[in-house]
Scaffold this motif. Sequence first.
Motif, short mmCIF file in Angstrom:
data_model
loop_
_atom_site.label_atom_id
_atom_site.label_comp_id
_atom_site.label_asym_id
_atom_site.label_seq_id
_atom_site.Cartn_x
_atom_site.Cartn_y
_atom_site.Cartn_z
N ASN A 1 0.82 -1.21 0.00
CA ASN A 1 0.00 0.00 0.00
C ASN A 1 0.86 1.26 0.00
OD1 ASN A 1 -2.40 -1.43 -0.01
ND2 ASN A 1 -2.55 -1.51 2.22
N VAL A 2 1.93 1.25 0.79
CA VAL A 2 2.83 2.41 0.81
C VAL A 2 3.50 2.59 -0.55
CG1 VAL A 2 4.92 3.39 1.83
CG2 VAL A 2 3.24 2.26 3.30
N THR A 3 3.92 1.47 -1.13
CA THR A 3 4.52 1.53 -2.46
C THR A 3 3.55 2.12 -3.48
OG1 THR A 3 5.97 -0.37 -2.04
CG2 THR A 3 5.49 0.14 -4.34
N LEU A 4 2.29 1.73 -3.37
CA LEU A 4 1.26 2.24 -4.28
C LEU A 4 1.14 3.76 -4.16
CD1 LEU A 4 -0.75 1.04 -6.32
CD2 LEU A 4 -2.45 1.00 -4.50
N TRP A 5 1.13 4.24 -2.92
CA TRP A 5 1.03 5.68 -2.70
C TRP A 5 2.27 6.42 -3.20
CZ3 TRP A 5 -2.79 8.91 -1.64
CH2 TRP A 5 -3.99 8.39 -1.13
N LEU A 6 3.43 5.81 -3.02
CA LEU A 6 4.67 6.43 -3.48
C LEU A 6 4.67 6.59 -5.00
CD1 LEU A 6 7.34 4.66 -1.24
CD2 LEU A 6 6.75 7.09 -1.23
N ILE B 1 2.15 9.35 -5.97
CA ILE B 1 2.67 10.70 -5.72
C ILE B 1 3.74 11.06 -6.74
CG2 ILE B 1 3.97 12.10 -4.06
CD1 ILE B 1 2.53 10.54 -1.83
N GLY B 2 4.60 10.09 -7.06
CA GLY B 2 5.63 10.35 -8.07
C GLY B 2 5.03 10.69 -9.43
N LEU B 3 4.00 9.95 -9.82
CA LEU B 3 3.34 10.23 -11.10
C LEU B 3 2.65 11.59 -11.07
CD1 LEU B 3 1.78 6.79 -12.06
CD2 LEU B 3 3.68 7.95 -13.15
N PHE B 4 2.09 11.93 -9.92
CA PHE B 4 1.45 13.23 -9.78
C PHE B 4 2.47 14.36 -9.96
CE2 PHE B 4 0.24 16.85 -7.09
CZ PHE B 4 -0.95 17.20 -7.69
N ARG C 1 5.66 -5.69 -10.93
CA ARG C 1 6.46 -6.78 -10.39
C ARG C 1 6.12 -7.12 -8.96
NH1 ARG C 1 12.59 -5.60 -12.72
NH2 ARG C 1 12.14 -6.15 -14.87
N SER C 2 5.33 -6.29 -8.28
CA SER C 2 5.07 -6.50 -6.86
C SER C 2 3.66 -6.97 -6.55
CB SER C 2 5.35 -5.19 -6.09
OG SER C 2 6.65 -4.72 -6.31
N PHE C 3 2.69 -6.55 -7.35
CA PHE C 3 1.30 -6.85 -7.02
C PHE C 3 0.85 -8.15 -7.67
CE2 PHE C 3 1.47 -2.58 -5.63
CZ PHE C 3 0.41 -2.38 -4.77
N PRO C 4 0.08 -8.94 -6.93
CA PRO C 4 -0.47 -10.16 -7.53
C PRO C 4 -1.44 -9.81 -8.65
CG PRO C 4 -1.46 -9.72 -5.38
CD PRO C 4 -0.34 -8.74 -5.53
N GLN C 5 -1.70 -10.79 -9.51
CA GLN C 5 -2.50 -10.55 -10.71
C GLN C 5 -3.87 -9.97 -10.39
OE1 GLN C 5 -1.31 -11.16 -13.86
NE2 GLN C 5 -3.13 -10.15 -14.65
N GLU C 6 -4.50 -10.47 -9.32
CA GLU C 6 -5.86 -10.03 -9.03
C GLU C 6 -5.91 -8.59 -8.53
OE1 GLU C 6 -4.21 -12.19 -5.41
OE2 GLU C 6 -4.30 -12.48 -7.58
N ARG C 7 -4.78 -8.04 -8.08
CA ARG C 7 -4.76 -6.66 -7.58
C ARG C 7 -4.10 -5.70 -8.57
NH1 ARG C 7 -2.54 -5.72 -1.69
NH2 ARG C 7 -3.32 -3.67 -2.30
N LEU C 8 -3.67 -6.23 -9.70
CA LEU C 8 -2.86 -5.43 -10.60
C LEU C 8 -3.66 -4.30 -11.25
CD1 LEU C 8 -0.06 -5.13 -11.77
CD2 LEU C 8 -0.69 -6.70 -13.59
N LEU C 9 -4.79 -4.62 -11.85
CA LEU C 9 -5.57 -3.59 -12.53
C LEU C 9 -6.10 -2.53 -11.56
CD1 LEU C 9 -6.53 -2.65 -15.27
CD2 LEU C 9 -8.59 -4.04 -14.98
N PRO C 10 -6.64 -2.91 -10.37
CA PRO C 10 -7.04 -1.87 -9.41
C PRO C 10 -5.87 -0.99 -8.98
CG PRO C 10 -8.02 -3.97 -8.81
CD PRO C 10 -7.05 -4.25 -9.91
N ALA C 11 -4.68 -1.59 -8.84
CA ALA C 11 -3.51 -0.80 -8.43
C ALA C 11 -3.14 0.21 -9.50
CB ALA C 11 -2.33 -1.73 -8.15
N LEU C 12 -3.12 -0.22 -10.76
CA LEU C 12 -2.78 0.69 -11.84
C LEU C 12 -3.86 1.76 -12.04
CD1 LEU C 12 -1.27 -1.89 -14.31
CD2 LEU C 12 -0.07 0.04 -13.30
N SER C 13 -5.10 1.39 -11.80
CA SER C 13 -6.18 2.38 -11.88
C SER C 13 -6.04 3.43 -10.78
CB SER C 13 -7.54 1.68 -11.77
OG SER C 13 -7.73 0.77 -12.82
N PHE C 14 -5.59 2.99 -9.61
CA PHE C 14 -5.40 3.92 -8.49
C PHE C 14 -4.32 4.95 -8.81
CE2 PHE C 14 -3.12 5.11 -4.62
CZ PHE C 14 -4.15 5.65 -3.86
N VAL C 15 -3.17 4.50 -9.31
CA VAL C 15 -2.09 5.44 -9.59
C VAL C 15 -2.39 6.30 -10.81
CG1 VAL C 15 -0.36 3.95 -8.54
CG2 VAL C 15 -0.75 3.82 -11.00
#
Length: 506
Positions: free
Chosen positions: A44-49, A52-55, A160-174
């Motif tokens: 979760n911290v990695t996701l936020w980092l 923020i970097g993309l922002f 490389r870090s998120f499991p397949q089932e969480r990948l699309l939601p993670a990319l949508s979040f960032v």
Amino acid sequence: MPGTVAAPGAGQTTLVQAAGMNQAILWHRPPPCSPTVDHRKTLNVTLWLVAIGLFMQTLDTTIVNTALPAMAASLGESPLRMQSVVISYALTMAVLIPASGWLADRFGTRKVYFSAIVLFTLGSVLCAVSQNLSQLVASRVVQGAGGAMLMPVGRLVILRSFPQERLLPALSFVAIPAMVGPMIGPVLGGWLSEQFSWHWVFLINIPVGVAGAIATRTFMIDKRETQRAAFDGVGYGLLAFGMAAISLSLDGFSGRATGHATVVLMLVFGLISIVTYWLRAGKQAAPLFSPALFRIHTFTIGLLGNLFARLGSSGMPFLLPLLLQVSLGYSPTHSGLMMLPVAAAGMLSKRLATSLITRYGYRHVLVVNTVLVGLTIASFSLVDASHPVWAQVVLMAFFGAVNSLQFTAMNTLTLKDLGQQGASSGNSILSMMQMLAISLSVTVAGGILSAFSHFVDHGAPQDALAAFHATFICIGLLTAASAWIFWQLSPDVPRESKKDDSLDLG
């Protein structure tokens, strides 16, 4: 590696692009297991980092544009000659993007992402303390070096870090902050330069950068490849030099202090470098970018279309704030607010792309829409002080809608037939070409504007407006003419199916 389904992005960002921006990036995902609480927290911290970097990166591509007149006044320059501030940032990103995936594999994603934030923050500090235009341009190069690694390496960490089932939601979040950045950038840049000073456009990055660097060093997951393909350093050097030399030579033609002989030599040697790269790549076992990709019809047409269609449209974020402030007398904040309809309409129109392509096909959509984009750009030549604000807002929104649709259709066409083997390499070329197109577009727009300014400048306030009008007509015609490239598409290029409704590569 996932397929070509893309998370909604900030204009030119795709899921395949996140795959490392290098053809050599391959990995094996570990078997699924039950993540511990600490591991979930780290994810979760990695996701936020990454978010923020993309922002930070996407915000900085637009926040500077509305502050350019204030910078020019402070540094004793003409606001119509400030294009090098934008060019240096975009060109640096174009040059460094192809190396970002290899750097992440070589040194690890944590070190590279940490270095990217440090470079970006250091560049922001240097920009804020710059005393003249040359120092500001050099500082933007440092900032661009950090920004070039923030986007691809950040998304690579997620892949490389998120499991397949969480990948699309993670990319949508960032992708959310990556869309918000360009939307609020012009307004924030105008407000800061008006209420405080243009220096704050860069100073606001410092606390975010320091906090992000500390958090990256502490929490970010470190991923690297144990088996790395050799990096084509010679090919990369030829390509990077060629892009930089051609872009800088075109900027020199716009009338900067560079001598004409030097400019011509830069252009010639830049072209020689590009040609040498492609001749050499055909003989290499593992070139940086394989010439075999250009045997794919849709990829070749899409890439050429991306370059030439963007030569006009990608200069508009540079030209419009100048038009509003220099010729129409708008305040920086007001001119920033006028850019909101462009971003908002662009976000709304993205979802139309799949349905239009499904119904009419790539060829018809791209040919018609490219002409529309060109005519819309040319229609800004009708804007003057008597033009009602509501009509300006409608024109801005329509431009944002057709321009966003153009990006989405072009990028989807370019990547759709690459397959697993060519997706990462092809998307790396596309990402590099997009940033190069921004650099060249601002160079061309600034050069044409400078030429017309000298031609029509007789000391009257309306002379600058006449130069803007002529510039819009020229780059509008240039954009419309690029529709000929898309006309070369084979009529039987498959249309997108309904199941691809989530595809968003704009």
